[in-house]
Design a protein around this motif. Structure first.
Motif, mmCIF file in Angstrom:
data_model
loop_
_atom_site.group_PDB
_atom_site.id
_atom_site.type_symbol
_atom_site.label_atom_id
_atom_site.label_comp_id
_atom_site.label_asym_id
_atom_site.label_seq_id
_atom_site.Cartn_x
_atom_site.Cartn_y
_atom_site.Cartn_z
ATOM 1 N N VAL A 161 66.577 22.192 12.923
ATOM 2 C CA VAL A 161 66.408 20.082 12.146
ATOM 3 C C VAL A 161 65.598 19.482 13.080
ATOM 4 C CG1 VAL A 161 67.537 18.687 10.431
ATOM 5 C CG2 VAL A 161 68.800 21.023 10.335
ATOM 6 N N LEU A 162 64.969 19.029 11.885
ATOM 7 C CA LEU A 162 64.162 17.493 12.931
ATOM 8 C C LEU A 162 65.060 15.738 12.193
ATOM 9 C CD1 LEU A 162 60.564 18.320 12.723
ATOM 10 C CD2 LEU A 162 61.529 19.270 14.640
ATOM 11 N N VAL A 163 65.698 15.291 13.387
ATOM 12 C CA VAL A 163 66.175 14.193 12.900
ATOM 13 C C VAL A 163 64.737 12.875 13.652
ATOM 14 C CG1 VAL A 163 68.190 12.700 12.966
ATOM 15 C CG2 VAL A 163 68.396 14.926 12.993
ATOM 16 N N PHE A 164 64.160 12.308 12.337
ATOM 17 C CA PHE A 164 63.144 11.290 12.547
ATOM 18 C C PHE A 164 64.239 9.769 13.086
ATOM 19 C CE2 PHE A 164 60.683 14.133 11.077
ATOM 20 C CZ PHE A 164 59.470 14.717 11.628
ATOM 21 N N LEU A 165 64.138 9.515 14.325
ATOM 22 C CA LEU A 165 64.873 8.249 14.282
ATOM 23 C C LEU A 165 63.921 7.424 15.724
ATOM 24 C CD1 LEU A 165 67.904 7.660 14.387
ATOM 25 C CD2 LEU A 165 68.159 8.346 16.869
ATOM 26 N N ASP A 166 63.780 6.296 14.746
ATOM 27 C CA ASP A 166 63.212 5.435 15.991
ATOM 28 C C ASP A 166 64.263 4.854 16.641
ATOM 29 O OD1 ASP A 166 61.592 5.593 14.005
ATOM 30 O OD2 ASP A 166 61.540 2.890 13.226
ATOM 31 N N ALA A 167 63.275 4.109 17.916
ATOM 32 C CA ALA A 167 64.059 3.791 18.931
ATOM 33 C C ALA A 167 65.211 2.858 18.832
ATOM 34 C CB ALA A 167 63.376 3.514 20.309
ATOM 35 N N ASP A 168 65.006 2.083 18.123
ATOM 36 C CA ASP A 168 66.330 0.927 17.722
ATOM 37 C C ASP A 168 67.492 1.238 16.371
ATOM 38 O OD1 ASP A 168 65.153 1.380 15.235
ATOM 39 O OD2 ASP A 168 63.588 -1.120 15.321
ATOM 40 N N MET A 169 67.548 2.478 16.455
ATOM 41 C CA MET A 169 69.030 3.211 16.064
ATOM 42 C C MET A 169 69.802 3.886 16.344
ATOM 43 S SD MET A 169 68.566 2.606 12.693
ATOM 44 C CE MET A 169 69.430 3.199 11.685
ATOM 45 N N MET A 170 70.860 3.072 16.409
ATOM 46 C CA MET A 170 72.194 3.668 17.143
ATOM 47 C C MET A 170 72.983 4.695 15.947
ATOM 48 S SD MET A 170 73.044 0.791 19.252
ATOM 49 C CE MET A 170 74.935 1.779 19.919
ATOM 50 N N LEU A 171 73.244 5.825 16.589
ATOM 51 C CA LEU A 171 74.468 6.845 15.712
ATOM 52 C C LEU A 171 76.009 6.342 15.087
ATOM 53 C CD1 LEU A 171 71.849 9.748 15.094
ATOM 54 C CD2 LEU A 171 71.660 7.839 14.010
#
Length: 394
Positions: free
Chosen positions: A88-98
């Protein structure tokens, strides 16, 4: 090494503080580290970024594809996707924290049984800053955000992303792809590769590249879902609303030229929430103005006595323009003119790029609000606008 469950795809340039926090949160995930790879499309050669990756070498598998080229968000994502090996590809911007349990929860609830769905993750904090300038941001340590992330996992987060509010239920049901924000998205890698769902690099600067991607995802029959159990925290960063607005204007025209659709032109004129509210009413008015079921209004561009002319309100049947004196007046009538299936609420042409726009009688049959919106758009794109009696703006 086996196939990881997730490839976390991050586009990057000159956001070292942000991506450092994103890495820290990914290193804190409860999902086994062998199930996560981080693939960064970095559009710069930066030794400080390489040093940051080295700090996480024992906690994260980070693969970086670098290119010293001008910033293009879609290009950065596509570079990274080419090297991704996860299910699965998770597209995450550099300004996001999980939050720590995010990826484990995402897999268990939405992908463990090979579900073919696109998940648009919540972005808590984004709505607080999306519409205002931010000049400078003070970098805070991960320990500050780690406390916030842990607290969120014990909190009712419903309502913390505006897309989860009741006001968005109807538009999301009608236009789910519109609410696919590129800051946090997930899609099976096999679905992306089967359908060629890479991001369109024709979008340059701030704008709807994620929304257009979501439209193509939805067109494959893949549901676009916005569950409230998958979310991250959006980090503040410098933002220039005026500059974003300039590129958004150009990108929206590119989007409409690629996908000339009633829903999109209505959204450009009225916004997506209002487009949903008026959609069926507009469909009825347009059908009546065009002369009944099976007919529509379109836009035709050509020349009349050498003058560049755009005709709005051309009646079509099955996409083909019906004969009319206005079409007969075109200089070249040997071939059927190309028709854009647009009523004129939104047009893909730059400001003042058309010599003359002629509003045809069917537009005058629309209600004043819709007629006025078309006339405003005609005045934006054309240096001269002519309209029949009864079509003047109220």
């Amino acid at each position: 090494m086996g196939t990881p469950k997730f490839s976390v795809v991050i586009p990057y340039k000159q956001r070292l503080d942000n991506i450092g926090l994103a890495f820290a949160a990914l290193a804190d995930q409860t999902l086994d580290r062998s199930d996560i790879e981080v693939v960064v499309g970095a559009l710069e050669y930066a030794p400080e970024y390489t040093a940051l990756c080295r700090e996480y070498a024992d906690r994260l598998r980070i693969v970086t594809v670098t290119a010293d080229v001008p910033w293009n968000l879609s290009h950065a994502r596509n570079l990274a996707v080419a090297q991704a090996t996860g299910e699965v590809l998770v597209f995450l911007d550099a300004d996001m924290m999980l939050p720590p349990g995010c990826l484990e929860n995402l897999y268990t609830r939405h992908y463990a049984h090979r579900q073919n769905v696109c998940i648009a993750g919540g972005m808590i904090g984004y709505d607080d800053v999306a519409e205002r300038d931010i000049d400078t941001v003070t970098a805070l340590p991960y320990s500050h955000y780690r406390t916030i992330l842990a607290q969120l996992e014990q909190t009712d987060v419903s309502g913390m992303d505006e897309r989860w509010s009741p006001a968005y239920r109807s538009p999301i049901a009608r236009f789910p792809w519109v609410y696919a924000r590129g800051g946090f998205l997930a899609l099976p890698a096999a679905t992306l590769r089967r359908h060629g769902l890479h991001f369109d690099e024709g979008f340059d600067g701030w704008g709807p590249e994620d929304q257009e991607w979501g439209l193509r995802v939805a067109a494959t029959g893949t549901p676009v879902l916005l569950p409230q159990d998958v979310y991250g925290v959006h980090l503040p960063h410098a933002r220039d609303i005026s500059a974003n607005g300039v590129t958004a204007g150009v990108n929206n025209k590119y989007y409409l030229a690629k996908w000339p659709r009633l829903d999109l032109e209505l959204a450009l004129a009225f916004g997506w929430l209002e487009a949903d509210r008026i959609y069926q009413e507009v469909e009825r008015e347009l059908a009546a103005a065009a002369g009944g079921e099976g007919r529509a209004l379109g836009a035709v561009r050509g020349t009349v006595n050498g003058t560049d002319v755009l005709l709005l309100g051309v009646v079509t049947a099955d996409g083909v323009p019906l004969p009319s004196p206005d079409l007969d007046a075109l200089d070249d009538t040997r071939a059927l003119p190309a028709v854009l299936p647009l009523a004129g609420f939104g047009l893909p042409h730059p400001d003042g790029s058309v010599e003359e726009c002629r509003i045809l009688p069917p537009v005058a049959a629309l209600g004043a609000r819709y007629r006025d919106a078309i006339l405003r758009e005609a005045e934006r794109v054309a240096r001269k606008v002519t309209a029949p009696a009864g079509a003047a703006r109220g």
